[in-house]
Design a protein around this motif. Structure first.
Motif, short mmCIF file in Angstrom:
data_model
loop_
_atom_site.label_atom_id
_atom_site.label_comp_id
_atom_site.label_asym_id
_atom_site.label_seq_id
_atom_site.Cartn_x
_atom_site.Cartn_y
_atom_site.Cartn_z
N GLU A 146 63.78 52.51 59.73
CA GLU A 146 64.68 51.41 59.99
C GLU A 146 66.05 51.90 60.48
O GLU A 146 66.72 52.70 59.82
CB GLU A 146 64.86 50.56 58.73
CG GLU A 146 65.60 49.29 59.07
CD GLU A 146 65.57 48.30 57.93
OE1 GLU A 146 64.73 48.43 57.03
OE2 GLU A 146 66.45 47.41 57.95
N LYS A 147 66.42 51.43 61.64
CA LYS A 147 67.70 51.81 62.28
C LYS A 147 67.90 53.32 62.28
O LYS A 147 69.04 53.80 62.16
CB LYS A 147 68.87 51.12 61.59
CG LYS A 147 68.77 49.62 61.70
CD LYS A 147 70.04 48.94 61.31
CE LYS A 147 69.88 47.46 61.54
NZ LYS A 147 70.42 46.62 60.54
N LYS A 170 59.13 45.20 73.74
CA LYS A 170 59.37 45.55 72.34
C LYS A 170 59.19 47.05 72.13
O LYS A 170 58.36 47.68 72.79
CB LYS A 170 58.34 44.80 71.51
CG LYS A 170 58.77 44.46 70.12
CD LYS A 170 57.81 43.47 69.47
CE LYS A 170 56.42 44.02 69.34
NZ LYS A 170 55.47 43.19 68.65
N TYR A 186 59.65 50.40 62.31
CA TYR A 186 60.80 49.54 62.61
C TYR A 186 60.64 49.06 64.05
O TYR A 186 60.40 49.85 64.96
CB TYR A 186 62.08 50.35 62.44
CG TYR A 186 63.36 49.63 62.80
CD1 TYR A 186 63.71 48.44 62.17
CD2 TYR A 186 64.23 50.16 63.76
CE1 TYR A 186 64.89 47.79 62.49
CE2 TYR A 186 65.41 49.52 64.08
CZ TYR A 186 65.74 48.33 63.44
OH TYR A 186 66.90 47.69 63.75
N GLU A 187 60.75 47.75 64.23
CA GLU A 187 60.57 47.19 65.57
C GLU A 187 61.85 46.54 66.06
O GLU A 187 62.54 45.85 65.28
CB GLU A 187 59.46 46.14 65.55
CG GLU A 187 58.08 46.75 65.45
CD GLU A 187 56.99 45.70 65.63
OE1 GLU A 187 55.83 46.10 65.57
OE2 GLU A 187 57.30 44.50 65.82
N VAL A 188 62.15 46.73 67.33
CA VAL A 188 63.29 46.03 67.94
C VAL A 188 62.86 45.59 69.35
O VAL A 188 61.92 46.16 69.93
CB VAL A 188 64.55 46.91 68.09
CG1 VAL A 188 65.24 47.14 66.78
CG2 VAL A 188 64.24 48.22 68.79
N THR A 189 63.58 44.61 69.87
CA THR A 189 63.33 44.27 71.27
C THR A 189 64.05 45.31 72.13
O THR A 189 64.97 46.00 71.66
CB THR A 189 63.89 42.87 71.61
OG1 THR A 189 65.31 42.92 71.44
CG2 THR A 189 63.29 41.79 70.71
N GLU A 192 67.71 44.64 72.24
CA GLU A 192 68.46 45.09 71.05
C GLU A 192 68.71 46.60 71.11
O GLU A 192 69.80 47.08 70.78
CB GLU A 192 67.68 44.75 69.78
CG GLU A 192 67.75 43.29 69.39
CD GLU A 192 66.74 42.92 68.30
OE1 GLU A 192 67.00 41.95 67.59
OE2 GLU A 192 65.68 43.58 68.20
N LEU A 193 67.68 47.33 71.54
CA LEU A 193 67.82 48.78 71.61
C LEU A 193 68.89 49.17 72.64
O LEU A 193 69.76 50.01 72.37
CB LEU A 193 66.46 49.41 72.00
CG LEU A 193 66.44 50.93 72.08
CD1 LEU A 193 66.64 51.56 70.71
CD2 LEU A 193 65.14 51.44 72.69
N TRP A 196 72.38 48.39 71.40
CA TRP A 196 72.84 49.42 70.44
C TRP A 196 73.28 50.67 71.19
O TRP A 196 74.31 51.28 70.89
CB TRP A 196 71.69 49.74 69.48
CG TRP A 196 71.94 50.94 68.60
CD1 TRP A 196 72.67 50.97 67.45
CD2 TRP A 196 71.46 52.29 68.80
NE1 TRP A 196 72.68 52.25 66.92
CE2 TRP A 196 71.94 53.07 67.73
CE3 TRP A 196 70.67 52.89 69.78
CZ2 TRP A 196 71.66 54.44 67.61
CZ3 TRP A 196 70.40 54.26 69.66
CH2 TRP A 196 70.89 55.01 68.59
#
Ligand code: SF4
Length: 378
Positions: A146-147, A170, A186-189, A192-193, A196
């Motif tokens: 996660e993160k 994704k 941990y998944e992000v779109t 979002e990535l 960041w």
């Protein structure tokens, strides 16, 4: 494979959690040699074996590596890794027949981090999702996906390889740490990535590459090469001195709570400094004012067990041997985790642990103290 085992860039992916929290640390670390340990060598051997097994399972050419670190446990743990990876690949295949599967892929994230690169243990892309999978063989610290900046950097590198070819929405990042049963995803779109990367990563990477920003001590100091001599870490740990001349004479409850919070890091820091100073005294003859080198205390031991047994028997003593079981860890290593569970699972118990005060952030569930256990003499 985690970039931590091979070549390092100044802003390494494995050190990202550190240089993002303490931006000047990356350049400061350059003054110190790279540290290698038996655990890192074991990790490299496990990665090589895992890579070979995964390639074989996917019908790719591969030569079995050899290493003095190979063991039944490593065999079993790398099997678990391969099994988990194959599961991810099978799931992805259900939605896409044209998967790209890359093993030990060099990933370049230098668009965001100067000279940034790493190596992805497994990268799978094809069903609108980019999967980045990392094997961690350590058992000391459980690492969450996660993160996790290391995983996010690998994901950025993989994204730049494939974004022109595939329609990726994704990103799924998985850490497989089989020795502690940790399978963390941990998944992000993609948005979002990238957000960041632009908002958080890029500015910090720029500061870090110039050695700018504020030193900031914390958990991330643990593997920093500057940790023994770092002033910021010392200042943070010596904060406890602020209680020295204050009133009232007794500490307040909130002060005690603050000291407990610092105690863990304080003892790690003291131990690091002690190890560092002792190593210099032994290896380089360094004199530390007020200290001297002495031999540690030792226990008596038999000079030669066979001779001792013979002499004792000659003297008429027969009850001189005892037999004991090997430890649970040794037994598990001997049998492998699965067989150990099948054969002995019902005969192993875990006693209740000694009660301990830990920070609220600790993952273990809080328990209600039983009055009797806390009774103290009045
Ligand atoms: S020891 Fe900690 S505070 Fe010091 S440079 Fe390293 S990460 Fe920063």
């Amino acid at each position: 494979m985690s970039g931590s085992y091979n070549a390092h860039s100044v802003l390494s992916a494995s050190g990202a959690h550190r240089w993002m929290d303490c931006t000047p640390s990356a350049l400061l670390e350059q003054q110190f040699p790279n540290e290698t340990s038996i655990f890192a060598e074991e990790g490299t051997a496990a990665h090589d074996l895992a890579e070979h097994k995964l390639k074989k399972a996917l019908k790719m050419r591969s030569k079995k590596p050899t290493s003095k670190f190979h063991s039944d446990e490593m065999d079993e743990m790398t099997d678990l890794y391969v099994e988990y990876c194959l599961g991810i690949i099978e799931n992805a295949k259900e939605e896409c027949q044209d998967l790209q599967i890359l093993i030990e892929q060099k990933l370049d994230f230098s668009d965001y981090v100067p000279e940034g690169f790493g190596t992805g243990d497994l990268v799978v892309v094809g069903n609108g999702t980019l999967h980045v999978i990392d094997l961690k063989y350590g058992r000391g610290v459980v690492v969450s996906a996660e993160k996790n900046p290391q995983m996010m950097l690998y994901a950025l590198g993989a994204l730049s390889l494939f974004e022109m070819l595939y329609d990726i929405e994704k990103v799924s990042m998985t850490i497989i740490q089989p020795r502690v049963d940790n399978f963390s995803t941990y998944e992000v779109t993609v948005d979002e990535l990238l957000n960041w990367a632009e908002q958080e990563l890029k500015p910090k990477a720029l500061l870090a590459s110039n050695g700018d920003g504020e030193f900031c001590a914390g958990d991330h100091c643990r593997f920093c090469r500057a940790r023994n001599q770092c002033r910021a870490r010392a200042v943070k740990n010596l904060e406890l001195l602020k209680y020295e001349f204050q009133d009232p004479a007794l500490l307040l409850d909130e002060e005690v709570a603050e000291i407990i919070g610092l105690a863990d890091e304080l003892s790690k820091w003291a131990s690091d400094i002690y190890t560092y100073a002792t190593a210099l005294a032994i290896n380089e003859g360094k004199q530390w004012a007020g200290f001297k080198l002495v031999e540690g205390r030792t226990r008596r031991k038999y000079a030669d067990e066979d001779v001792v047994a013979e002499k004792a028997k000659e003297a008429g003593y027969t009850d001189i041997f005892k037999q004991s079981l090997i430890s649970i860890t040794e037994m598990e290593k001997l049998m492998g985790k699965k067989k150990f569970k099948d054969i002995l699972g019902d005969y192993v118990e875990k006693p209740k642990g000694k009660l301990a005060l830990v920070p609220e952030t600790d993952k273990r569930e809080a328990i209600e103290p039983i009055e009797a256990e806390f009774q103290v003499e009045n």
